[in-house]
Motif scaffolding. Structure first.
Motif, short mmCIF file in Angstrom:
data_model
loop_
_atom_site.label_atom_id
_atom_site.label_comp_id
_atom_site.label_asym_id
_atom_site.label_seq_id
_atom_site.Cartn_x
_atom_site.Cartn_y
_atom_site.Cartn_z
N PRO A 14 111.08 91.36 2.68
CA PRO A 14 109.85 92.06 3.07
C PRO A 14 109.79 92.22 4.59
O PRO A 14 110.28 91.36 5.33
CB PRO A 14 108.74 91.12 2.59
CG PRO A 14 109.38 90.18 1.63
CD PRO A 14 110.82 90.08 2.04
N ILE A 15 109.20 93.33 5.04
CA ILE A 15 109.05 93.57 6.47
C ILE A 15 107.59 93.87 6.78
O ILE A 15 106.83 94.28 5.90
CB ILE A 15 109.98 94.71 6.96
CG1 ILE A 15 109.78 95.99 6.14
CG2 ILE A 15 111.44 94.27 6.93
CD1 ILE A 15 110.62 97.18 6.60
N ALA A 16 107.20 93.67 8.04
CA ALA A 16 105.80 93.76 8.44
C ALA A 16 105.20 95.15 8.31
O ALA A 16 104.01 95.28 8.06
CB ALA A 16 105.66 93.27 9.88
N CYS A 17 105.99 96.20 8.43
CA CYS A 17 105.45 97.55 8.51
C CYS A 17 105.40 98.29 7.18
O CYS A 17 104.93 99.42 7.13
CB CYS A 17 106.27 98.37 9.49
SG CYS A 17 107.97 98.61 8.95
N SER A 18 105.89 97.68 6.11
CA SER A 18 106.02 98.42 4.86
C SER A 18 106.04 97.48 3.66
O SER A 18 106.44 96.33 3.77
CB SER A 18 107.33 99.22 4.89
OG SER A 18 107.62 99.80 3.64
N ASP A 19 105.64 98.00 2.51
CA ASP A 19 105.77 97.24 1.26
C ASP A 19 107.18 97.40 0.69
O ASP A 19 107.56 96.66 -0.22
CB ASP A 19 104.76 97.73 0.23
CG ASP A 19 103.34 97.36 0.62
OD1 ASP A 19 103.16 96.35 1.32
OD2 ASP A 19 102.42 98.08 0.22
N PRO A 59 110.66 90.65 10.08
CA PRO A 59 110.68 90.17 8.69
C PRO A 59 109.42 89.37 8.37
O PRO A 59 108.80 88.78 9.26
CB PRO A 59 111.93 89.28 8.65
CG PRO A 59 112.14 88.84 10.05
CD PRO A 59 111.59 89.92 10.93
N VAL A 60 109.05 89.38 7.11
CA VAL A 60 107.89 88.63 6.64
C VAL A 60 108.37 87.73 5.52
O VAL A 60 108.83 88.21 4.48
CB VAL A 60 106.77 89.57 6.13
CG1 VAL A 60 105.60 88.77 5.61
CG2 VAL A 60 106.33 90.53 7.23
N GLY A 61 108.31 86.43 5.73
CA GLY A 61 108.75 85.50 4.69
C GLY A 61 110.26 85.48 4.54
O GLY A 61 111.01 85.93 5.40
N PRO A 106 121.15 92.48 6.11
CA PRO A 106 122.09 91.69 6.90
C PRO A 106 121.35 90.47 7.46
O PRO A 106 120.13 90.40 7.38
CB PRO A 106 122.49 92.63 8.04
CG PRO A 106 122.02 93.98 7.63
CD PRO A 106 120.90 93.78 6.66
N PRO A 107 122.06 89.52 8.04
CA PRO A 107 121.40 88.34 8.60
C PRO A 107 120.38 88.71 9.69
O PRO A 107 120.60 89.66 10.45
CB PRO A 107 122.54 87.52 9.20
CG PRO A 107 123.77 88.01 8.52
CD PRO A 107 123.51 89.45 8.17
N LYS A 108 119.31 87.94 9.77
CA LYS A 108 118.31 88.13 10.82
C LYS A 108 118.91 87.62 12.13
O LYS A 108 119.80 86.78 12.14
CB LYS A 108 117.06 87.31 10.51
CG LYS A 108 116.38 87.70 9.23
CD LYS A 108 115.26 86.72 8.93
CE LYS A 108 114.88 86.82 7.48
NZ LYS A 108 114.01 85.74 7.04
#
Length: 79
Positions: A35-40, A25-27, A47-49
């Motif tokens: 947001p995720i690191a590999c995609s916009d 996850p990013v942010g 679900p929960p991290k």
């Protein structure tokens, strides 16, 4: 080593078990969007991290290969 991750469920529509792909996850979640690191594109209504081992070895679960590359390319102190 573990990394905080957010899951993406990839349905198989009854042909096989659904797959769970883990992403970095990013942010923060914003308006139900993670947001995720590999995609916009990110993940909607995530679900929960949770902490997931980088050497994940569970049936029907795996790390996103692009996220793993990004994780492993960063110095350990930045993870």
């Amino acid at each position: 080593m573990t990394m905080l991750a957010t899951p993406e469920r990839v349905p198989s529509y009854g042909k096989a078990p659904d797959q769970l792909i883990w992403h970095k996850p990013v942010g923060q979640v914003v308006e139900e969007f993670q947001p995720i690191a590999c995609s916009d594109e990110g993940i909607v209504f995530p679900p929960p991290k949770r902490e997931v081992p980088l050497g994940l070895d569970k049936p029907n679960e795996s790390w996103c290969t692009d996220c793993l590359v990004l994780i492993r390319s960063k110095p350990t102190t930045e993870q």
